[in-house]
Design a protein around this motif. Sequence first.
Motif, PDB file in Angstrom:
ATOM      1  N   VAL A   2     -72.398   8.108   3.710  1.00  0.00           N
ATOM      2  CA  VAL A   2     -72.093   9.391   3.090  1.00  0.00           C
ATOM      3  C   VAL A   2     -70.660   9.338   2.608  1.00  0.00           C
ATOM      4  N   GLN A   3     -70.456   9.640   1.355  1.00  0.00           N
ATOM      5  CA  GLN A   3     -69.090   9.742   0.835  1.00  0.00           C
ATOM      6  C   GLN A   3     -68.724  11.217   0.721  1.00  0.00           C
ATOM      7  N   LEU A   4     -67.544  11.544   1.199  1.00  0.00           N
ATOM      8  CA  LEU A   4     -67.100  12.933   1.254  1.00  0.00           C
ATOM      9  C   LEU A   4     -65.794  13.069   0.484  1.00  0.00           C
ATOM     10  N   VAL A   5     -65.704  14.119  -0.311  1.00  0.00           N
ATOM     11  CA  VAL A   5     -64.492  14.372  -1.085  1.00  0.00           C
ATOM     12  C   VAL A   5     -64.076  15.816  -0.880  1.00  0.00           C
ATOM     13  N   GLU A   6     -62.869  15.998  -0.343  1.00  0.00           N
ATOM     14  CA  GLU A   6     -62.344  17.343  -0.131  1.00  0.00           C
ATOM     15  C   GLU A   6     -61.528  17.793  -1.346  1.00  0.00           C
ATOM     16  N   GLY A  15     -50.239  34.333   5.629  1.00  0.00           N
ATOM     17  CA  GLY A  15     -51.028  35.529   5.378  1.00  0.00           C
ATOM     18  C   GLY A  15     -51.981  35.399   4.208  1.00  0.00           C
ATOM     19  N   ASP A  16     -51.797  34.380   3.391  1.00  0.00           N
ATOM     20  CA  ASP A  16     -52.673  34.163   2.240  1.00  0.00           C
ATOM     21  C   ASP A  16     -53.988  33.511   2.651  1.00  0.00           C
ATOM     22  N   SER A  17     -54.876  33.403   1.672  1.00  0.00           N
ATOM     23  CA  SER A  17     -56.176  32.761   1.886  1.00  0.00           C
ATOM     24  C   SER A  17     -56.285  31.519   1.016  1.00  0.00           C
ATOM     25  N   LEU A  18     -57.154  30.623   1.459  1.00  0.00           N
ATOM     26  CA  LEU A  18     -57.413  29.383   0.725  1.00  0.00           C
ATOM     27  C   LEU A  18     -58.839  28.970   1.027  1.00  0.00           C
ATOM     28  N   ARG A  19     -59.484  28.398   0.033  1.00  0.00           N
ATOM     29  CA  ARG A  19     -60.863  27.949   0.219  1.00  0.00           C
ATOM     30  C   ARG A  19     -60.932  26.456  -0.040  1.00  0.00           C
ATOM     31  N   LEU A  20     -61.331  25.721   0.958  1.00  0.00           N
ATOM     32  CA  LEU A  20     -61.503  24.277   0.832  1.00  0.00           C
ATOM     33  C   LEU A  20     -62.964  23.962   0.570  1.00  0.00           C
ATOM     34  N   ALA A  88     -48.157  29.512   9.274  1.00  0.00           N
ATOM     35  CA  ALA A  88     -47.335  28.355   8.940  1.00  0.00           C
ATOM     36  C   ALA A  88     -47.703  27.141   9.786  1.00  0.00           C
ATOM     37  N   GLU A  89     -48.054  27.377  11.036  1.00  0.00           N
ATOM     38  CA  GLU A  89     -48.397  26.264  11.937  1.00  0.00           C
ATOM     39  C   GLU A  89     -49.730  25.613  11.592  1.00  0.00           C
ATOM     40  N   GLU A  90     -50.437  26.167  10.605  1.00  0.00           N
ATOM     41  CA  GLU A  90     -51.693  25.560  10.176  1.00  0.00           C
ATOM     42  C   GLU A  90     -51.491  24.609   9.002  1.00  0.00           C
ATOM     43  N   THR A  91     -50.256  24.359   8.681  1.00  0.00           N
ATOM     44  CA  THR A  91     -49.946  23.321   7.702  1.00  0.00           C
ATOM     45  C   THR A  91     -50.438  21.985   8.235  1.00  0.00           C
ATOM     46  N   ALA A  92     -51.263  21.306   7.440  1.00  0.00           N
ATOM     47  CA  ALA A  92     -51.876  20.063   7.901  1.00  0.00           C
ATOM     48  C   ALA A  92     -52.676  19.447   6.764  1.00  0.00           C
ATOM     49  N   VAL A  93     -53.122  18.245   6.997  1.00  0.00           N
ATOM     50  CA  VAL A  93     -54.139  17.654   6.126  1.00  0.00           C
ATOM     51  C   VAL A  93     -55.493  18.010   6.733  1.00  0.00           C
ATOM     52  N   TYR A  94     -56.344  18.551   5.908  1.00  0.00           N
ATOM     53  CA  TYR A  94     -57.663  18.981   6.364  1.00  0.00           C
ATOM     54  C   TYR A  94     -58.711  17.966   5.902  1.00  0.00           C
ATOM     55  N   TYR A  95     -59.549  17.562   6.844  1.00  0.00           N
ATOM     56  CA  TYR A  95     -60.570  16.555   6.592  1.00  0.00           C
ATOM     57  C   TYR A  95     -61.960  17.143   6.829  1.00  0.00           C
ATOM     58  N   CYS A  96     -62.913  16.763   5.995  1.00  0.00           N
ATOM     59  CA  CYS A  96     -64.294  17.044   6.337  1.00  0.00           C
ATOM     60  C   CYS A  96     -64.941  15.746   6.814  1.00  0.00           C
ATOM     61  N   GLN A 116     -61.043  11.757   2.578  1.00  0.00           N
ATOM     62  CA  GLN A 116     -59.639  11.334   2.518  1.00  0.00           C
ATOM     63  C   GLN A 116     -58.684  12.460   2.884  1.00  0.00           C
ATOM     64  N   GLY A 117     -59.164  13.671   2.903  1.00  0.00           N
ATOM     65  CA  GLY A 117     -58.325  14.796   3.299  1.00  0.00           C
ATOM     66  C   GLY A 117     -57.710  15.526   2.120  1.00  0.00           C
ATOM     67  N   THR A 118     -57.398  16.787   2.344  1.00  0.00           N
ATOM     68  CA  THR A 118     -56.695  17.606   1.361  1.00  0.00           C
ATOM     69  C   THR A 118     -55.566  18.327   2.086  1.00  0.00           C
ATOM     70  N   LYS A 119     -54.398  18.343   1.477  1.00  0.00           N
ATOM     71  CA  LYS A 119     -53.223  18.868   2.155  1.00  0.00           C
ATOM     72  C   LYS A 119     -53.090  20.370   1.952  1.00  0.00           C
ATOM     73  N   VAL A 120     -52.877  21.058   3.046  1.00  0.00           N
ATOM     74  CA  VAL A 120     -52.637  22.497   3.030  1.00  0.00           C
ATOM     75  C   VAL A 120     -51.236  22.743   3.581  1.00  0.00           C
ATOM     76  N   THR A 121     -50.419  23.418   2.797  1.00  0.00           N
ATOM     77  CA  THR A 121     -49.075  23.766   3.233  1.00  0.00           C
ATOM     78  C   THR A 121     -48.934  25.275   3.228  1.00  0.00           C
ATOM     79  N   VAL A 122     -48.586  25.828   4.375  1.00  0.00           N
ATOM     80  CA  VAL A 122     -48.424  27.271   4.513  1.00  0.00           C
ATOM     81  C   VAL A 122     -46.946  27.548   4.766  1.00  0.00           C
ATOM     82  N   SER A 123     -46.321  28.227   3.834  1.00  0.00           N
ATOM     83  CA  SER A 123     -44.898  28.520   3.993  1.00  0.00           C
ATOM     84  C   SER A 123     -44.722  29.859   4.706  1.00  0.00           C
ATOM     85  N   SER A 124     -43.686  29.932   5.521  1.00  0.00           N
ATOM     86  CA  SER A 124     -43.451  31.160   6.302  1.00  0.00           C
ATOM     87  C   SER A 124     -42.506  32.100   5.577  1.00  0.00           C
TER      88      SER A 124
END
Length: 124
Positions: A2-6, A15-20, A88-96, A116-124
Amino acid sequence: QVQLVESGGGLVQAGDSLRLSCAASRRTFSMNAVGWFRQAPGKEREFVAAISGSGFVTSYADSVKGRFTISRDNAKNTVALQMNSLKAEETAVYYCACPVCASVQRTRAGYNYWGQGTKVTVSS
């Protein structure tokens, strides 16, 4: 196999929202559960959420319950992670990731295929 692409990562404010989104190559995608993990700099990769192959069973880490929602569209071979009220502490690379089975897995060891992951950066 299975190949996965985020996709869908980016820079947002606290406080913002994001959809992966996670797109899978396998035509029998409904046979596989899908999980989302994240890895912050200098930290271990941790479980965020998972959904069964049918979509009827979901599981969340305690830290994201009530704010994140995982869903899937087997007709389109995609899984989404809607993230609300980001911190802000949820800043990370997110992988499926996919295990070889349809049931929800909460541990990293239960997964065989990773994107391979997708980077999420949450600024405070």
